[in-house]
Design an enzyme around this catalytic site. Structure first.
Site, PDB file in Angstrom:
ATOM      1  N   CYS A 263      16.176 -55.980 -17.746  1.00 27.55           N
ATOM      2  CA  CYS A 263      16.700 -57.547 -17.357  1.00 27.55           C
ATOM      3  C   CYS A 263      16.454 -58.159 -15.939  1.00 27.55           C
ATOM      4  CB  CYS A 263      18.186 -57.227 -16.768  1.00 27.55           C
ATOM      5  SG  CYS A 263      18.597 -56.575 -18.747  1.00 27.55           S
ATOM      6  N   HIS A 419      24.880 -61.031 -12.413  1.00 26.76           N
ATOM      7  CA  HIS A 419      24.039 -61.253 -13.570  1.00 26.76           C
ATOM      8  C   HIS A 419      25.138 -60.711 -14.459  1.00 26.76           C
ATOM      9  CE1 HIS A 419      21.114 -58.892 -16.178  1.00 26.76           C
ATOM     10  NE2 HIS A 419      21.754 -57.539 -16.068  1.00 26.76           N
ATOM     11  N   HIS A 457      22.713 -62.652 -23.063  1.00 30.86           N
ATOM     12  CA  HIS A 457      21.511 -62.356 -22.228  1.00 30.86           C
ATOM     13  C   HIS A 457      19.989 -62.294 -23.042  1.00 30.86           C
ATOM     14  CE1 HIS A 457      19.570 -59.720 -19.755  1.00 30.86           C
ATOM     15  NE2 HIS A 457      20.541 -58.609 -19.688  1.00 30.86           N
TER      16      HIS A 457
END
Length: 610
Positions: A263, A419, A457
């Site tokens: 990520c 995040h 995401h």
């Protein structure tokens, strides 16, 4: 002084729309935007989605409902009707099992227990003397229906003459073109001022290309009774976005690569680009990430891990409100009561150039990247569990920002792009880190944003989503709220932090810096520091002098007009996407070496000694 990595262009697409001209950012704060700006972003979305004519109330409602996180749309992927194979065993009853197939469908090597007899018209009868395992084609529903899908109607492959490309590559080509168009300076003009070896491209995917045109089709071919295609192996490679941009958009012979970090992938690539600019190895760096994981196999795998917010779990969260259906629009709930992250597709690219080149050419200054800290977690119990690495990356980034922009800027005029995945584990561990660092640096009421609540995401592109949103905040002053939560969860550490469901309305002058944070799977932690255009302008004057900066501002007027023209062309659907296949290809007959230089026909000389 080492060169400064100026952000001169941003482009891409996610569930919020197009990133150039800050449209994707504006979609996330559209409820509090000036009416004219809001209307412009609605028109940009209409252009992206293929909606023509005047925008009335119904079209506006449709555009808003078919952007951001929402239920997967059946025309793209129907989550209630996904093709599957059901394993079954055929057992003979009162006689052998028999069936008829076409002669051409008969396998070359007959399974044990098969007896073949001739039938008519090119068909044969098969009799099975014993049990047989078979796969029956069926459909079933996925546990997960929510995703950050690109705006309805947008099809990147329709914009250029590419065939058989994985969707992430299609998205990357669009995103790179959008970033380059937002520059307001043509690539050919840039190349008149920069040696070809001093260009960098760092981009790719975190998971590789997992749809049918890439690794997904390759690995499934045997089980579907098909042969792999000649394209699936190369197309499945994770660095294909960089390769395609080099080969078909830029024609670049410069430095290239892809640094995967789950990520944190975009921030890893951003770090490479920043290092190249600061070291003088490159004067231009195009960095990006693209991901297209909206495939049944990926969704099912992540759901099996317990990583995604399932429809059932979302509904359980909303039982208190007497909900009868899961609220898919609010599937991602960072730092609130949540149940898992929301998978998404998208791609983002940023153009970095050194400050001297920016001043020389009148480039726009959207901000600057001053630091990207990357640290691993150390020893771990589970590869998926969080560790200590993000404490290091985040604290070091803040410490260096204090050194670079000053304590007052960090304490009073900075914000965090968390995040913020929307998982129970992330909400506690990341809030602990942010709160602990804020306390250590005596920061109070530190604003925290979480862009994934809007777009989901996007994995390799997630840091790019944060960057695009940050540049929008610098331009308009409004920090997006975490609008999918009603309140902060009880186990979130809030000391020294400010989590708000509503946008924080300030002015561009109120922001000096932002910290982009990523806690990647496997211990891939990264934190980037991005400084506002106001601060960068001050630095440019210190570095280059008042007269040079005044001349830069004058040159920037034409550059800004060219960038605005790109925005208009994109909105109206008249922009040309660069995809140069078989264009001015160079091979060994076009190359020679002499006097310490490598000469390629059609390119400036490349130094072998610098």
């Amino acid at each position: 002084m080492k060169p400064l990595a100026i952000i001169a262009g941003i482009g891409g697409v996610n569930a919020a729309g197009r990133s150039s001209a800050h449209h994707g950012y504006r979609r996330t704060v559209i409820e509090v935007l000036d009416q004219g700006l809001a209307a412009g972003t609605i028109r940009s979305l209409a252009g992206l989605m293929g909606i023509t004519g005047a925008i009335d109330a119904d079209k506006r409602r449709y555009i808003l409902e078919h952007t951001l996180v929402r239920g997967l749309e059946p025309a793209f992927l129907d989550p209630g009707d996904v093709a599957w194979n059901c394993r079954a065993r055929l057992v003979p009853g009162h006689g052998p099992v028999s069936f008829v197939v076409s002669q051409r469908d008969l396998p070359g090597r007959l399974p044990e227990g098969w007896r073949v007899s001739e039938d008519v018209a090119g068909r044969v009868r098969i009799e099975l003397s014993g049990d047989a395992e078979i796969l029956l084609p069926v459909t079933r529903a996925l546990e997960v229906s929510a995703a950050g899908q690109l705006p309805t109607g947008f099809d990147p492959k329709a914009l250029y003459a590419g065939r058989g490309h994985p969707r992430a590559v299609q998205i990357a080509l669009f995103a790179a073109n959008d970033a380059l168009g937002s520059l307001g300076i043509g690539w050919d003009t840039l190349m008149q001022h920069v040696a070809p070896e001093r260009v960098s491209v760092y981009a790719g995917s975190a998971m590789g290309q997992l749809d049918q045109e890439g690794n997904g089709g390759l690995l499934a071919s045997r089980y579907r009774g098909l042969r792999p295609t000649s394209r699936q192996v190369p197309m499945g490679l994770a660095e294909m976005p960089a390769d395609f941009v080099n080969a078909y958009v830029l024609g670049s012979v410069g430095q290239t690569g892809h640094n995967m970090g789950a990520c944190a992938t975009f921030l890893y690539n951003l770090r490479h680009g920043m290092f190249d600019i600061e070291s003088g190895r490159s004067r231009i760096a195009l960095v990006g990430g693209a991901e297209a994981p909206l495939c049944p196999d990926v969704i099912e795998g992540l759901a099996t891990m317990g990583a995604l917010g399932t429809d059932k779990a979302l509904l359980e969260l909303d039982r208190r409100r007497n909900a009868t259906e899961p609220d898919l629009r609010r599937a991602c709930r960072p730092f609130g009561e949540n149940c898992g992250f929301t998978i998404a597709e998208g791609g983002q690219f940023a153009v970095l150039i050194d400050d001297a080149l920016a001043v020389e050419l009148g480039a726009s200054v959207l901000g600057a990247v001053t630091d990207v800290q990357v640290h691993a977690d150390g020893y771990k119990k589970s590869i998926s569990s969080p560790g200590v690495g993000n404490y290091i990356s985040f604290a070091r980034a803040v410490a260096r920002a204090v050194r670079d922009v000053g304590e007052d800027s960090v304490r009073r005029r900075s914000f965090v792009q968390a995040h913020g995945t929307g998982t129970p584990q992330n909400r506690t561990t990341e809030s602990q880190i942010l709160s602990g660092v804020a306390k250590a640096f005596r920061i109070q009421d530190w604003p925290v944003a979480a862009i994934k609540c809007f777009v989901g995401h996007t994995m390799a592109a997630a840091g790019g989503d944060q960057l695009a949103s940050t540049l929008g905040v610098f331009a308009h002053g409004i920090l997006p709220g975490i609008t999918t939560i009603d309140e902060v969860a009880a186990d979130v550490v809030q000391e020294h932090l400010r989590f708000s469901p509503r946008p924080l309305q300030r002015t561009p002058a109120d922001w000096d810096a932002s910290f982009l944070n990523a806690k990647g799977f496997g211990g891939n932690n990264a934190t980037a520091t991005v400084v506002s255009p106001r601060i960068v302008s001050q630095w440019l004057e210190q570095r280059h002098g008042e007269a040079a900066v005044s001349a830069w501002r004058q040159r920037n007027e034409a550059v800004g007009e060219a960038a605005a023209e790109w925005d208009r062309a994109m909105t109206e659907g008249t922009a040309s996407i660069v995809y140069r296949f078989d264009h001015e290809v160079r091979s060994e007959e076009h190359v020679r070496i002499e006097d310490g230089k490598l000469l390629i026909e059609g390119l400036p000389p490349i130094s072998l000694l610098e």
